[in-house]
Enzyme design. Structure first.
Site, PDB file in Angstrom:
ATOM      1  CG  HIS A 101      29.901  33.096  31.349  1.00 55.42           C
ATOM      2  ND1 HIS A 101      31.113  33.667  31.693  1.00 55.42           N
ATOM      3  CD2 HIS A 101      29.943  31.820  31.822  1.00 55.42           C
ATOM      4  CE1 HIS A 101      31.840  32.773  32.348  1.00 55.42           C
ATOM      5  NE2 HIS A 101      31.161  31.648  32.432  1.00 55.42           N
ATOM      6  CD  GLN A 123      35.841  34.310  33.970  1.00 55.68           C
ATOM      7  OE1 GLN A 123      35.435  33.306  33.353  1.00 55.68           O
ATOM      8  NE2 GLN A 123      35.365  35.517  33.763  1.00 55.68           N
ATOM      9  CG  ASN A 176      31.898  28.456  34.297  1.00 54.77           C
ATOM     10  OD1 ASN A 176      32.430  29.354  33.655  1.00 54.77           O
ATOM     11  ND2 ASN A 176      30.813  28.665  35.025  1.00 54.77           N
ATOM     12  CB  CYS A 207      34.116  34.094  30.387  1.00 52.40           C
ATOM     13  SG  CYS A 207      33.065  35.306  29.543  1.00 52.40           S
TER      14      CYS A 207
END
Length: 446
Positions: free
Chosen positions: A364, A64, A385, A70
């Site tokens: 997040h 990102q 992630n 996110c």
């Protein structure tokens, strides 16, 4: 009566510090290397093995970059896991920029509608002040993504690729916020002058036209239809001509997003378990899918996540990622840092205390793609992630179960995994929380 700091107090603190020789070693280490690098528990890092008993086949981790998207990346990653498997694709990505464009455009309208709705509220009151603090931002929530996809669908990344400002959003956000605050000034003035609602909506439409132009210049213009061309891993070429974003989502992703439930754990006194909650004025699309949470205890939340992973489906989840984590190593564990030996105290509080005293919130969103079960109980989790491959294990993190308990606030699971009791609870009308409640926070960390 308040008392000031006095010289003899400071002198006593200094003498106490110097009386313990080991404090010099701690001070030297922290001054040279920083707090976390100096007090990291190497045994905790070793214990967080990147091997899991139940693991979903995924692919290359996305990035990102310098943006707070996110929540979009995490959601789109869960879709591409399905696409890569069903259509024999490799490292295929959906366009995060496409969703980002419509999110910012819809958030602008959502903000302006809130300004009109609160035109009689005092400018210095908490509600209007809260609205003006952040007119829009990159962050979001699962239900906000559902609203966007319901309305606009999705497209492949190749059709609407990243731009400078999709990947580095600070300047664009600053400009959009300044524009929206200026628009708020004008709309409130027109309301004070007694202009009718139709006139205010006409003015607002002109404002949205200017914002649309800003977004096109920064992010590109979203396609109305496109050709989907790809060659799969068997080297077979495919072409689907002039398909719309909505039809693309239905045909290739094929997920009914309304079958998924946002389950939270936020154990403060004002939020009993077994009830649903929403947050006043939280959203992006006017008349879109409302924010709705089902509140459960942590063991139930984890059981639901495990069930979905066992069925080979990844899990979108929201957490407070900066707490007790090492970004470079890709480790999240409550024993990662030895605060007590270094400082003589631990900053740790209970999960409820962190929420109540503003020390914790959802910051997040990532994806659970695996879990390590011992006697059918989790002891660590695999996390995909969206910070690229240079952190963690090629972008994948490992999270201890203790960390999961303390710092994870939300998972999104299919409603088929809910017990009958939870299904009934989900059907309740939600309790409305204040706009500034901790569960009104948005996933935005980059």
């Amino acid at each position: 009566m308040a008392k000031q700091i006095k010289k003899d107090m400071v002198e006593a603190f200094s003498i106490s510090l110097q009386d313990q020789p080991q404090n010099q070693v701690v001070k030297d280490a922290i001054m040279k290397n920083g707090i976390q690098a100096s007090i990291q528990n190497s045994d905790a890092v070793v214990a967080m093995n990147h091997v899991f008993s139940n693991e979903i086949q995924t692919g290359k981790v996305t990035n990102q970059k310098q943006s707070g998207r996110c929540w979009m990346f995490a959601a789109l990653n869960t879709f591409t896991h399905k696409l890569n498997h069903l259509f024999s694709l490799k490292d295929f990505e959906l366009s995060q920029n496409y969703i980002n464009f419509w999110d910012k455009f819809e958030k602008a309208n959502y903000f302006l509608e809130n300004i009109l709705d609160t035109a009689d509220e005092p400018l210095d009151g908490r509600l209007v002040s809260w609205l003006l603090t952040t007119p829009q931002q990159d962050g979001g929530q699962w239900d906000m993504l559902v609203s966007l996809i319901d309305k606009y669908g999705v497209v492949p990344k190749q059709v609407m690729p990243e731009t400078f400002h999709s990947s580095s959003s600070a300047q664009l956000n600053q400009m959009l916020d300044a524009k929206l605050r200026k628009d708020a000034v004008e709309l409130r003035k027109l309301h004070e002058e007694g202009k009718p609602s139709a006139k205010l909506q006409q003015v607002k439409e002109g404002m949205l036209s200017q914002i649309y132009r800003m977004l096109v210049f920064a992010l590109g213009e979203p396609p109305k239809a496109f050709d989907f061309e790809y060659r799969n891993e068997d080297n077979v070429f495919h072409r689907d001509q002039q398909i719309t974003p909505q039809a693309f989502f239905e045909k290739y992703v094929g997920v009914d997003l309304h079958d998924y439930v946002s389950v939270i754990n936020a154990p403060t006194e004002d939020k009993p378990y077994g009830k649903t909650y929403t947050v006043d004025r939280l959203g992006n699309v006017v008349d879109g899918t409302p924010i709705k949470y089902l509140h459960v205890d942590m063991e139930t939340l984890k059981e639901l996540a495990v069930k979905q992973i066992k069925d080979n489906e990844s899990v979108w989840f929201g957490c407070d990622v900066a707490q007790e984590s090492n970004r470079k190593e890709g480790v999240m564990d409550t024993s990662l840092f030895d605060y007590e030996p270094a400082f003589g105290f631990s900053p740790k509080m209970s999960k409820a205390e962190r929420l109540d005293f503003k020390d914790g919130m959802l910051t997040h969103a990532m994806v659970l793609t695996g879990v390590n079960l011992v006697d059918d109980k989790p002891n660590r989790w695999k996390v995909e992630n969206s910070w690229g491959e240079k952190v963690g294990n090629k972008g994948y993190f490992v999270m201890s179960d203790d960390w999961m308990n303390e710092y994870t606030y939300q998972v999104v699971v299919h409603k088929k995994y809910l017990s009958e009791e939870l299904k009934k609870a989900w059907e309740q009308e939600p309790v409305v929380l204040k706009p500034w409640d901790p569960m009104g926070s948005l996933a935005w960390m980059n």
